[in-house]
Design a protein around this motif. Structure first.
Motif, PDB file in Angstrom:
ATOM      1  N   THR A 197       0.806  -1.226   0.000  1.00 37.40           N
ATOM      2  CA  THR A 197       0.000   0.000   0.000  1.00 37.40           C
ATOM      3  C   THR A 197       0.839   1.277   0.000  1.00 37.40           C
ATOM      4  O   THR A 197       0.310   2.346  -0.268  1.00 37.40           O
ATOM      5  CB  THR A 197      -0.918   0.048   1.227  1.00 37.40           C
ATOM      6  N   GLY A 198       2.110   1.177   0.360  1.00 38.00           N
ATOM      7  CA  GLY A 198       2.939   2.365   0.451  1.00 38.00           C
ATOM      8  C   GLY A 198       2.814   3.081   1.786  1.00 38.00           C
ATOM      9  O   GLY A 198       3.415   4.128   1.994  1.00 38.00           O
ATOM     10  N   LYS A 199       2.028   2.533   2.712  1.00 36.61           N
ATOM     11  CA  LYS A 199       1.834   3.145   4.030  1.00 36.61           C
ATOM     12  C   LYS A 199       2.891   2.617   5.001  1.00 36.61           C
ATOM     13  O   LYS A 199       3.061   1.417   5.150  1.00 36.61           O
ATOM     14  CB  LYS A 199       0.449   2.819   4.601  1.00 36.61           C
ATOM     15  N   THR A 200       3.580   3.528   5.685  1.00 38.14           N
ATOM     16  CA  THR A 200       4.592   3.124   6.656  1.00 38.14           C
ATOM     17  C   THR A 200       3.910   2.676   7.945  1.00 38.14           C
ATOM     18  O   THR A 200       2.703   2.853   8.116  1.00 38.14           O
ATOM     19  CB  THR A 200       5.533   4.297   6.980  1.00 38.14           C
ATOM     20  N   GLU A 201       4.698   2.139   8.860  1.00 35.26           N
ATOM     21  CA  GLU A 201       4.156   1.693  10.147  1.00 35.26           C
ATOM     22  C   GLU A 201       3.486   2.855  10.879  1.00 35.26           C
ATOM     23  O   GLU A 201       2.404   2.703  11.443  1.00 35.26           O
ATOM     24  CB  GLU A 201       5.261   1.090  11.009  1.00 35.26           C
ATOM     25  N   GLY A 202       4.111   4.018  10.876  1.00 35.49           N
ATOM     26  CA  GLY A 202       3.542   5.190  11.538  1.00 35.49           C
ATOM     27  C   GLY A 202       2.206   5.598  10.935  1.00 35.49           C
ATOM     28  O   GLY A 202       1.273   5.975  11.645  1.00 35.49           O
ATOM     29  N   GLU A 203       2.113   5.525   9.600  1.00 38.12           N
ATOM     30  CA  GLU A 203       0.854   5.869   8.938  1.00 38.12           C
ATOM     31  C   GLU A 203      -0.239   4.847   9.262  1.00 38.12           C
ATOM     32  O   GLU A 203      -1.403   5.220   9.450  1.00 38.12           O
ATOM     33  CB  GLU A 203       1.067   5.955   7.425  1.00 38.12           C
ATOM     34  N   VAL A 204       0.150   3.576   9.350  1.00 39.43           N
ATOM     35  CA  VAL A 204      -0.809   2.534   9.709  1.00 39.43           C
ATOM     36  C   VAL A 204      -1.321   2.771  11.127  1.00 39.43           C
ATOM     37  O   VAL A 204      -2.522   2.655  11.394  1.00 39.43           O
ATOM     38  CB  VAL A 204      -0.188   1.120   9.574  1.00 39.43           C
ATOM     39  N   ILE A 205      -0.438   3.153  12.033  1.00 40.83           N
ATOM     40  CA  ILE A 205      -0.831   3.436  13.417  1.00 40.83           C
ATOM     41  C   ILE A 205      -1.818   4.611  13.451  1.00 40.83           C
ATOM     42  O   ILE A 205      -2.827   4.567  14.151  1.00 40.83           O
ATOM     43  CB  ILE A 205       0.407   3.711  14.301  1.00 40.83           C
ATOM     44  N   LYS A 206      -1.550   5.668  12.652  1.00 43.16           N
ATOM     45  CA  LYS A 206      -2.474   6.807  12.602  1.00 43.16           C
ATOM     46  C   LYS A 206      -3.828   6.389  12.051  1.00 43.16           C
ATOM     47  O   LYS A 206      -4.878   6.804  12.567  1.00 43.16           O
ATOM     48  CB  LYS A 206      -1.887   7.924  11.730  1.00 43.16           C
ATOM     49  N   ILE A 207      -3.831   5.563  11.011  1.00 40.27           N
ATOM     50  CA  ILE A 207      -5.088   5.086  10.430  1.00 40.27           C
ATOM     51  C   ILE A 207      -5.867   4.292  11.475  1.00 40.27           C
ATOM     52  O   ILE A 207      -7.080   4.472  11.630  1.00 40.27           O
ATOM     53  CB  ILE A 207      -4.816   4.231   9.168  1.00 40.27           C
ATOM     54  N   MET A 208      -5.165   3.413  12.183  1.00 42.19           N
ATOM     55  CA  MET A 208      -5.829   2.603  13.201  1.00 42.19           C
ATOM     56  C   MET A 208      -6.375   3.486  14.326  1.00 42.19           C
ATOM     57  O   MET A 208      -7.474   3.272  14.821  1.00 42.19           O
ATOM     58  CB  MET A 208      -4.867   1.560  13.771  1.00 42.19           C
ATOM     59  N   ARG A 209      -5.615   4.493  14.730  1.00 48.57           N
ATOM     60  CA  ARG A 209      -6.041   5.380  15.822  1.00 48.57           C
ATOM     61  C   ARG A 209      -7.339   6.100  15.462  1.00 48.57           C
ATOM     62  O   ARG A 209      -8.217   6.282  16.303  1.00 48.57           O
ATOM     63  CB  ARG A 209      -4.935   6.397  16.118  1.00 48.57           C
ATOM     64  N   HIS A 210      -7.466   6.507  14.195  1.00 45.38           N
ATOM     65  CA  HIS A 210      -8.646   7.275  13.786  1.00 45.38           C
ATOM     66  C   HIS A 210      -9.804   6.394  13.325  1.00 45.38           C
ATOM     67  O   HIS A 210     -10.930   6.870  13.245  1.00 45.38           O
ATOM     68  CB  HIS A 210      -8.274   8.258  12.679  1.00 45.38           C
ATOM     69  N   SER A 211      -9.544   5.130  13.024  1.00 47.83           N
ATOM     70  CA  SER A 211     -10.576   4.275  12.430  1.00 47.83           C
ATOM     71  C   SER A 211     -11.289   3.361  13.419  1.00 47.83           C
ATOM     72  O   SER A 211     -12.407   2.928  13.147  1.00 47.83           O
ATOM     73  CB  SER A 211      -9.962   3.404  11.331  1.00 47.83           C
ATOM     74  N   ILE A 212     -10.638   3.043  14.522  1.00 44.52           N
ATOM     75  CA  ILE A 212     -11.262   2.109  15.463  1.00 44.52           C
ATOM     76  C   ILE A 212     -11.467   2.799  16.818  1.00 44.52           C
ATOM     77  O   ILE A 212     -10.931   3.874  17.063  1.00 44.52           O
ATOM     78  CB  ILE A 212     -10.436   0.806  15.616  1.00 44.52           C
ATOM     79  N   LYS A 213     -12.241   2.170  17.657  1.00 42.47           N
ATOM     80  CA  LYS A 213     -12.533   2.724  18.985  1.00 42.47           C
ATOM     81  C   LYS A 213     -11.242   2.830  19.799  1.00 42.47           C
ATOM     82  O   LYS A 213     -10.319   2.029  19.607  1.00 42.47           O
ATOM     83  CB  LYS A 213     -13.498   1.816  19.731  1.00 42.47           C
ATOM     84  N   PRO A 214     -11.165   3.798  20.718  1.00 44.95           N
ATOM     85  CA  PRO A 214      -9.965   3.953  21.551  1.00 44.95           C
ATOM     86  C   PRO A 214      -9.591   2.679  22.319  1.00 44.95           C
ATOM     87  O   PRO A 214      -8.411   2.337  22.411  1.00 44.95           O
ATOM     88  CB  PRO A 214     -10.323   5.086  22.499  1.00 44.95           C
ATOM     89  N   VAL A 215     -10.582   1.971  22.841  1.00 44.54           N
ATOM     90  CA  VAL A 215     -10.304   0.737  23.587  1.00 44.54           C
ATOM     91  C   VAL A 215      -9.709  -0.313  22.640  1.00 44.54           C
ATOM     92  O   VAL A 215      -8.731  -0.986  22.979  1.00 44.54           O
ATOM     93  CB  VAL A 215     -11.583   0.202  24.256  1.00 44.54           C
ATOM     94  N   SER A 216     -10.280  -0.425  21.451  1.00 46.55           N
ATOM     95  CA  SER A 216      -9.773  -1.387  20.470  1.00 46.55           C
ATOM     96  C   SER A 216      -8.359  -1.010  20.032  1.00 46.55           C
ATOM     97  O   SER A 216      -7.510  -1.877  19.841  1.00 46.55           O
ATOM     98  CB  SER A 216     -10.688  -1.445  19.248  1.00 46.55           C
ATOM     99  N   PHE A 217      -8.120   0.293  19.877  1.00 43.00           N
ATOM    100  CA  PHE A 217      -6.778   0.738  19.492  1.00 43.00           C
ATOM    101  C   PHE A 217      -5.762   0.373  20.552  1.00 43.00           C
ATOM    102  O   PHE A 217      -4.685  -0.131  20.230  1.00 43.00           O
ATOM    103  CB  PHE A 217      -6.762   2.257  19.250  1.00 43.00           C
ATOM    104  N   ARG A 218      -6.080   0.579  21.828  1.00 41.11           N
ATOM    105  CA  ARG A 218      -5.148   0.222  22.904  1.00 41.11           C
ATOM    106  C   ARG A 218      -4.881  -1.282  22.917  1.00 41.11           C
ATOM    107  O   ARG A 218      -3.735  -1.720  23.094  1.00 41.11           O
ATOM    108  CB  ARG A 218      -5.682   0.698  24.254  1.00 41.11           C
ATOM    109  N   LEU A 219      -5.927  -2.078  22.731  1.00 36.03           N
ATOM    110  CA  LEU A 219      -5.743  -3.538  22.664  1.00 36.03           C
ATOM    111  C   LEU A 219      -4.857  -3.928  21.480  1.00 36.03           C
ATOM    112  O   LEU A 219      -3.993  -4.790  21.604  1.00 36.03           O
ATOM    113  CB  LEU A 219      -7.096  -4.236  22.541  1.00 36.03           C
ATOM    114  N   TRP A 220      -5.086  -3.284  20.347  1.00 29.88           N
ATOM    115  CA  TRP A 220      -4.290  -3.583  19.147  1.00 29.88           C
ATOM    116  C   TRP A 220      -2.820  -3.215  19.370  1.00 29.88           C
ATOM    117  O   TRP A 220      -1.932  -4.000  19.033  1.00 29.88           O
ATOM    118  CB  TRP A 220      -4.853  -2.834  17.939  1.00 29.88           C
ATOM    119  N   ARG A 221      -2.560  -2.040  19.949  1.00 33.11           N
ATOM    120  CA  ARG A 221      -1.171  -1.619  20.196  1.00 33.11           C
ATOM    121  C   ARG A 221      -0.486  -2.581  21.168  1.00 33.11           C
ATOM    122  O   ARG A 221       0.671  -2.942  20.977  1.00 33.11           O
ATOM    123  CB  ARG A 221      -1.123  -0.190  20.763  1.00 33.11           C
ATOM    124  N   LYS A 222      -1.189  -2.991  22.199  1.00 35.51           N
ATOM    125  CA  LYS A 222      -0.629  -3.938  23.156  1.00 35.51           C
ATOM    126  C   LYS A 222      -0.297  -5.253  22.451  1.00 35.51           C
ATOM    127  O   LYS A 222       0.772  -5.827  22.646  1.00 35.51           O
ATOM    128  CB  LYS A 222      -1.632  -4.175  24.288  1.00 35.51           C
TER     129      LYS A 222
END
Length: 98
Positions: A43-68
């Motif tokens: 896709t051409g998206k770096t890890e940082g860009e993927v993290i930003k997409i995930m932060r804005h696309s999913i619920k905060p609780v889901s994002f924290r679980l995903w990062r963990k």
């Protein structure tokens, strides 16, 4: 009466969306078998860009679980995954001789 033979359809809970679909990045980020390097390659998206997409696309609780989950698993980064595999293999070989 005899039943007609057919191959059963395996249904997946979260099937892979098409790569042109914006949801593909979210799906790939959750998938353990797809590394950040593969996401960037496709896709051409770096890890940082993927993290930003995930932060804005999913619920905060889901994002924290995903990062963990991503930080605990060595699979999401190819170098860490290869290193962990070598470590496991060397431990298995050492135990074979004991």
């Amino acid at each position: 009466m005899k039943k007609k033979g057919h191959t059963p359809i395996t249904r997946v809970k979260n099937p892979e969306p098409h790569i042109s679909d914006p949801d593909w990045i979210i799906w790939a980020a959750w998938a353990d078998r797809i590394t950040f390097e593969e996401i960037e390659q496709k896709t051409g998206k770096t890890e940082g860009e993927v993290i930003k997409i995930m932060r804005h696309s999913i619920k905060p609780v889901s994002f924290r679980l995903w990062r963990k989950r991503v930080n605990q698993k060595s699979i999401k980064h190819r170098k860490k995954f290869e290193y962990s595999r070598k470590e496991i293999t060397s431990k298995i070989k050492k135990n074979d001789y004991l």
